[in-house]
Design a protein around this motif. Structure first.
Motif, PDB file in Angstrom:
ATOM      1  N   GLU A  93     -13.716  -4.246   7.452  1.00 32.99           N
ATOM      2  CA  GLU A  93     -15.091  -4.560   7.847  1.00 32.99           C
ATOM      3  C   GLU A  93     -15.731  -3.365   8.553  1.00 32.99           C
ATOM      4  O   GLU A  93     -16.869  -2.995   8.258  1.00 32.99           O
TER       5      GLU A  93
ATOM      6  N   ILE B 203      -3.122  -8.861   3.341  1.00 35.66           N
ATOM      7  CA  ILE B 203      -3.678  -9.771   4.349  1.00 35.66           C
ATOM      8  C   ILE B 203      -3.221 -11.202   4.086  1.00 35.66           C
ATOM      9  O   ILE B 203      -2.742 -11.892   4.992  1.00 35.66           O
ATOM     10  N   TYR B 204      -3.334 -11.639   2.845  1.00 37.71           N
ATOM     11  CA  TYR B 204      -2.932 -13.012   2.513  1.00 37.71           C
ATOM     12  C   TYR B 204      -1.433 -13.220   2.673  1.00 37.71           C
ATOM     13  O   TYR B 204      -0.990 -14.256   3.157  1.00 37.71           O
TER      14      TYR B 204
ATOM     15  N   ARG C 101      -0.604 -13.525   6.348  1.00 39.83           N
ATOM     16  CA  ARG C 101      -0.999 -14.834   6.885  1.00 39.83           C
ATOM     17  C   ARG C 101      -0.001 -15.928   6.537  1.00 39.83           C
ATOM     18  O   ARG C 101       0.087 -16.928   7.238  1.00 39.83           O
TER      19      ARG C 101
ATOM     20  N   VAL D 186      -6.240  -6.805   0.494  1.00 40.35           N
ATOM     21  CA  VAL D 186      -6.454  -8.253   0.579  1.00 40.35           C
ATOM     22  C   VAL D 186      -5.146  -8.993   0.271  1.00 40.35           C
ATOM     23  O   VAL D 186      -4.802  -9.972   0.938  1.00 40.35           O
TER      24      VAL D 186
ATOM     25  N   GLU E 261      -8.240  -6.871   8.233  1.00 40.06           N
ATOM     26  CA  GLU E 261      -9.579  -7.428   7.971  1.00 40.06           C
ATOM     27  C   GLU E 261     -10.639  -6.700   8.780  1.00 40.06           C
ATOM     28  O   GLU E 261     -11.683  -6.304   8.254  1.00 40.06           O
ATOM     29  N   SER E 262     -10.368  -6.527  10.072  1.00 43.38           N
ATOM     30  CA  SER E 262     -11.325  -5.854  10.946  1.00 43.38           C
ATOM     31  C   SER E 262     -11.529  -4.401  10.536  1.00 43.38           C
ATOM     32  O   SER E 262     -12.636  -3.883  10.592  1.00 43.38           O
TER      33      SER E 262
ATOM     34  N   GLU F   6     -11.292 -11.385  -2.395  1.00 40.04           N
ATOM     35  CA  GLU F   6     -10.897 -12.586  -1.667  1.00 40.04           C
ATOM     36  C   GLU F   6     -11.004 -13.826  -2.552  1.00 40.04           C
ATOM     37  O   GLU F   6     -10.178 -14.717  -2.460  1.00 40.04           O
TER      38      GLU F   6
ATOM     39  N   GLU G 118      -5.337  -9.718  10.760  1.00 38.51           N
ATOM     40  CA  GLU G 118      -6.613  -9.573  11.461  1.00 38.51           C
ATOM     41  C   GLU G 118      -7.010  -8.107  11.610  1.00 38.51           C
ATOM     42  O   GLU G 118      -8.176  -7.749  11.463  1.00 38.51           O
TER      43      GLU G 118
END
Length: 109
Positions: A95, A17-18, A21, A14, A91-92, A105, A88
């Protein structure tokens, strides 16, 4: 699907990911963060990204990890940071693997 044994914590994924971004401003920090991961964490992170972009199915996670180890010819941080849509894909991938990151998150919001 059975529970996967991740060698990288969801919180670290995470965080990546952040950082991804945030774009160029955070790229040096993200580069250093990925570089500081151990080899197991790097292979698992790469496998998560591959699953997220559809190169592997979630049930082929073990094969994706083995491939990440075998094909690690360039530094993982360079490879992943050159990947379009890294955030992305991660994240995918999480998931698809059924990894719940809702708690992690919240720490970033």
């Amino acid at each position: 699907m059975s529970e996967i044994d991740l060698e990288i914590t969801p919180a670290k994924v995470v965080h990546i990911i952040y950082q991804a971004r945030e774009g160029q401003a955070a790229s040096a920090e993200l580069h250093e963060f990925i570089a500081a991961l151990n080899d197991d964490e790097k292979a698992h992170l790469t496998a998560i990204a591959w699953i997220g972009r559809g190169a592997f199915e979630a049930e082929d996670f073990t094969e994706a990890v083995e491939t990440a180890y075998a094909e690690a010819t360039t530094p993982t941080e360079n490879y992943l940071m050159g990947m379009p849509h890294l955030a992305e894909n991660l994240e995918s991938g999480l998931e698809a693997l059924g990894v719940d990151v809702s708690g992690e998150e919240e720490d970033f919001l």
